[in-house]
Design an enzyme around this catalytic site. Structure first.
Site, PDB file in Angstrom:
ATOM      1  N   ARG A  50       0.838  -1.211   0.000  1.00  0.00           N
ATOM      2  CA  ARG A  50       0.000   0.000   0.000  1.00  0.00           C
ATOM      3  C   ARG A  50       0.870   1.257   0.000  1.00  0.00           C
ATOM      4  O   ARG A  50       0.525   2.254  -0.632  1.00  0.00           O
ATOM      5  CB  ARG A  50      -0.964   0.023   1.185  1.00  0.00           C
ATOM      6  CG  ARG A  50      -2.060  -1.009   1.079  1.00  0.00           C
ATOM      7  CD  ARG A  50      -2.966  -0.746  -0.142  1.00  0.00           C
ATOM      8  NE  ARG A  50      -3.858  -1.849  -0.360  1.00  0.00           N
ATOM      9  CZ  ARG A  50      -3.751  -2.734  -1.360  1.00  0.00           C
ATOM     10  NH1 ARG A  50      -2.794  -2.637  -2.246  1.00  0.00           N
ATOM     11  NH2 ARG A  50      -4.609  -3.711  -1.477  1.00  0.00           N
ATOM     12  N   GLU A  77       1.961   1.576  -3.441  1.00  0.00           N
ATOM     13  CA  GLU A  77       0.823   2.069  -4.219  1.00  0.00           C
ATOM     14  C   GLU A  77       0.603   3.570  -3.983  1.00  0.00           C
ATOM     15  O   GLU A  77       0.337   4.327  -4.922  1.00  0.00           O
ATOM     16  CB  GLU A  77      -0.432   1.290  -3.829  1.00  0.00           C
ATOM     17  CG  GLU A  77      -1.687   1.718  -4.552  1.00  0.00           C
ATOM     18  CD  GLU A  77      -2.905   0.941  -4.083  1.00  0.00           C
ATOM     19  OE1 GLU A  77      -3.715   0.592  -4.952  1.00  0.00           O
ATOM     20  OE2 GLU A  77      -3.063   0.697  -2.870  1.00  0.00           O
ATOM     21  N   SER A 120      15.471  14.311   2.499  1.00  0.00           N
ATOM     22  CA  SER A 120      16.471  13.366   2.975  1.00  0.00           C
ATOM     23  C   SER A 120      15.812  12.158   3.627  1.00  0.00           C
ATOM     24  O   SER A 120      14.835  12.284   4.357  1.00  0.00           O
ATOM     25  CB  SER A 120      17.384  14.039   4.004  1.00  0.00           C
ATOM     26  OG  SER A 120      18.302  13.100   4.536  1.00  0.00           O
TER      27      SER A 120
END
Length: 148
Positions: free
Chosen positions: A89, A92, A115
């Site tokens: 997820r 995604e 960073s």
């Protein structure tokens, strides 16, 4: 292809489960954030000798493991798309929101990156009557690209 879990990680997680303690409990024992401690246990970060010693003491494990927790680890999940549903997820989310996030960061800060070294990450539980929410807070230093 699945992610290989290091043997030391398996040992540490088994000890954690056997003691019935949480990462939040380890945070109190070590004096570091629970996510950072989990990162050390999963061998994505290295601890100082003192931090490693505190983790091992809290888990009732041998101090002989200190060198493994203080060694510089090989970082990352590898070149494959993650298959674990929760980790996927996040992948995604970056597929869907990555470019929009990049554009907003560039609009606010200029050309550069966030960073992942000068970085913190917190996971919070936000109670909601419609279903509890996961709140992930990423906080990284902005690093502008150098001109020369």
């Amino acid at each position: 292809m699945s992610v290989e879990i290091p043997e030391i990680t398996k040992k540490l997680l088994a000890a954690k489960q056997a003691k019935g303690i949480s990462f939040a409990d380890l945070e109190k024992a070590v004096g570091r954030d629970e996510v950072w401690i989990a990162t050390v246990i999963y061998r994505q970060a290295s601890a100082s000798e003192d931090e490693a010693s505190k983790i091992l003491h809290a888990l009732n494990l041998s101090q002989d493991l200190v060198p493994e927790l203080t060694a510089c680890p090989a970082k990352g999940l590898g070149p494959v798309v993650p298959t674990d549903p929760l980790i996927y997820r996040f992948y995604e989310i970056m597929q869907v929101y990555g470019m929009p996030i990049k554009e907003v960061i560039h609009e606010k800060f200029g050309d550069g990156i966030m960073s992942a070294i000068d970085f913190t990450l917190e996971v919070e539980k936000e109670e909601d009557p419609k279903g509890d929410r996961v709140k992930v807070i990423m906080n990284g230093k902005f690093l502008p690209y150098k001109k020369w």
